[in-house]
Write a protein that holds these residues in place. Structure first.
Motif, PDB file in Angstrom:
ATOM      1  N   SER A   1       0.840  -1.192   0.000  1.00  0.00           N
ATOM      2  CA  SER A   1       0.000   0.000   0.000  1.00  0.00           C
ATOM      3  C   SER A   1       0.878   1.246   0.000  1.00  0.00           C
ATOM      4  CB  SER A   1      -0.913   0.009   1.228  1.00  0.00           C
ATOM      5  OG  SER A   1      -0.143   0.213   2.406  1.00  0.00           O
ATOM      6  N   ARG A   2       0.336   2.367  -0.473  1.00  0.00           N
ATOM      7  CA  ARG A   2       1.106   3.598  -0.491  1.00  0.00           C
ATOM      8  C   ARG A   2       1.484   4.007   0.937  1.00  0.00           C
ATOM      9  NH1 ARG A   2       1.299   7.106  -4.440  1.00  0.00           N
ATOM     10  NH2 ARG A   2       1.703   5.169  -5.554  1.00  0.00           N
ATOM     11  N   ALA A   3       0.579   3.814   1.879  1.00  0.00           N
ATOM     12  CA  ALA A   3       0.864   4.177   3.269  1.00  0.00           C
ATOM     13  C   ALA A   3       2.036   3.368   3.816  1.00  0.00           C
ATOM     14  CB  ALA A   3      -0.383   3.960   4.135  1.00  0.00           C
ATOM     15  N   HIS A   4       2.105   2.092   3.462  1.00  0.00           N
ATOM     16  CA  HIS A   4       3.188   1.222   3.925  1.00  0.00           C
ATOM     17  C   HIS A   4       4.531   1.707   3.371  1.00  0.00           C
ATOM     18  CE1 HIS A   4       4.519  -2.866   5.321  1.00  0.00           C
ATOM     19  NE2 HIS A   4       5.508  -2.585   4.503  1.00  0.00           N
ATOM     20  N   VAL A   5       4.550   2.021   2.087  1.00  0.00           N
ATOM     21  CA  VAL A   5       5.787   2.476   1.452  1.00  0.00           C
ATOM     22  C   VAL A   5       6.192   3.852   1.985  1.00  0.00           C
ATOM     23  CG1 VAL A   5       6.815   3.168  -0.742  1.00  0.00           C
ATOM     24  CG2 VAL A   5       5.462   1.080  -0.611  1.00  0.00           C
ATOM     25  N   GLU A   6       5.234   4.733   2.193  1.00  0.00           N
ATOM     26  CA  GLU A   6       5.545   6.064   2.732  1.00  0.00           C
ATOM     27  C   GLU A   6       6.159   5.959   4.123  1.00  0.00           C
ATOM     28  OE1 GLU A   6       1.779   7.970   2.435  1.00  0.00           O
ATOM     29  OE2 GLU A   6       2.202   8.848   0.454  1.00  0.00           O
ATOM     30  N   ALA A   7       5.655   5.032   4.941  1.00  0.00           N
ATOM     31  CA  ALA A   7       6.220   4.838   6.279  1.00  0.00           C
ATOM     32  C   ALA A   7       7.661   4.344   6.189  1.00  0.00           C
ATOM     33  CB  ALA A   7       5.361   3.843   7.061  1.00  0.00           C
ATOM     34  N   ALA A   8       7.915   3.432   5.258  1.00  0.00           N
ATOM     35  CA  ALA A   8       9.275   2.924   5.068  1.00  0.00           C
ATOM     36  C   ALA A   8      10.203   4.038   4.605  1.00  0.00           C
ATOM     37  CB  ALA A   8       9.266   1.785   4.049  1.00  0.00           C
ATOM     38  N   CYS A   9       9.719   4.885   3.712  1.00  0.00           N
ATOM     39  CA  CYS A   9      10.538   5.987   3.201  1.00  0.00           C
ATOM     40  C   CYS A   9      10.857   6.999   4.297  1.00  0.00           C
ATOM     41  CB  CYS A   9       9.836   6.667   2.033  1.00  0.00           C
ATOM     42  SG  CYS A   9       9.785   5.666   0.525  1.00  0.00           S
ATOM     43  N   ARG A  10       9.901   7.256   5.169  1.00  0.00           N
ATOM     44  CA  ARG A  10      10.168   8.170   6.297  1.00  0.00           C
ATOM     45  C   ARG A  10      11.270   7.615   7.181  1.00  0.00           C
ATOM     46  NH1 ARG A  10       4.467   8.765   6.225  1.00  0.00           N
ATOM     47  NH2 ARG A  10       4.217   7.200   7.866  1.00  0.00           N
ATOM     48  N   ALA A  11      11.228   6.314   7.423  1.00  0.00           N
ATOM     49  CA  ALA A  11      12.259   5.683   8.252  1.00  0.00           C
ATOM     50  C   ALA A  11      13.620   5.748   7.560  1.00  0.00           C
ATOM     51  CB  ALA A  11      11.874   4.232   8.542  1.00  0.00           C
TER      52      ALA A  11
END
Length: 208
Positions: free
Chosen positions: A186-196
């Motif tokens: 999901s986009r939310a999952h990838v965005e969280a990974a990118c923030r990390a």
């Protein structure tokens, strides 16, 4: 193996060319493998198919298949058949039917590319598929196995070391420096990974 035929993104004019469509001669020598798990983003289902116009070639493939697979999950086969019927009965073209999925994967690839580049990884450009491949920081100074453990510990982001798919002799340096990140999230999952990744970019970029 054309299981990613519909997962094409990037250039709006980009299309997958099937090997069997290159010429009549090539079609007669080709068995095309498809995957419901990849087509419908149901990666755990393990249901697919093989298409061939050459009966002898198809028969040989079926013969080999009996030695590789003991049984297929019947309920999942029915589910896949229903999904294929629904897709084929739609007035949408194949490209339109999977446009949302392609847009999601393409957007995820762009986000991950930016985050990984900030972390010092060299990203291999992708125009389709489920994965993004990158070389570990400092021109591959870190082995893939070392990198995936350190990245998970420091950022909580996990990826796959590509050495698990190859023998040691496949790598000129004697070790693998390539890792694989998943786009079919999901986009939310990838965005969280990118923030990390962005939050720990300096540390990741210093891995040696």
């Amino acid at each position: 193996d054309e299981v990613y035929a519909h997962a094409v993104f990037g250039d709006s004019e980009l299309r997958h060319l099937r090997l069997a469509d290159v010429s009549d001669d090539m079609r007669a020598r080709t068995c095309t493998v498809g995957s419901a798990g990849k087509l419908f983003a149901l990666t755990g289902w393990r249901v697919g198919w093989l298409c061939a116009t050459n009966r002898e070639l198809a028969a040989r493939a079926v013969q080999i298949h009996t030695d590789l697979t003991y049984a297929a999950p019947t309920p999942l086969q029915h589910g896949v058949a229903a999904a294929l019927r629904a897709t084929s009965s739609s007035e949408e073209t194949d490209d339109a039917a999977f446009a949302d999925e392609c847009a999601l994967f393409g957007g995820n690839a762009a986000l991950l590319t930016e985050a990984l580049t900030a972390c010092g990884l060299e990203v291999c450009p992708a125009e389709g598929g489920y994965f993004l491949v990158a070389r570990t920081p400092n021109e591959g100074a870190v082995t893939d196995l070392d990198f995936v453990h350190r990245l998970a510990d420091d950022t909580g982001v996990v990826c796959t070391p590509l050495s698990v798919f190859y023998g040691g002799s496949a790598f000129p340096r004697g070790y693998c420096d390539l890792v694989r990140f998943t786009l079919c999230k999901s986009r939310a999952h990838v965005e969280a990974a990118c923030r990390a990744l962005h939050a720990h970019a300096t540390k990741v970029a210093s891995y040696v």
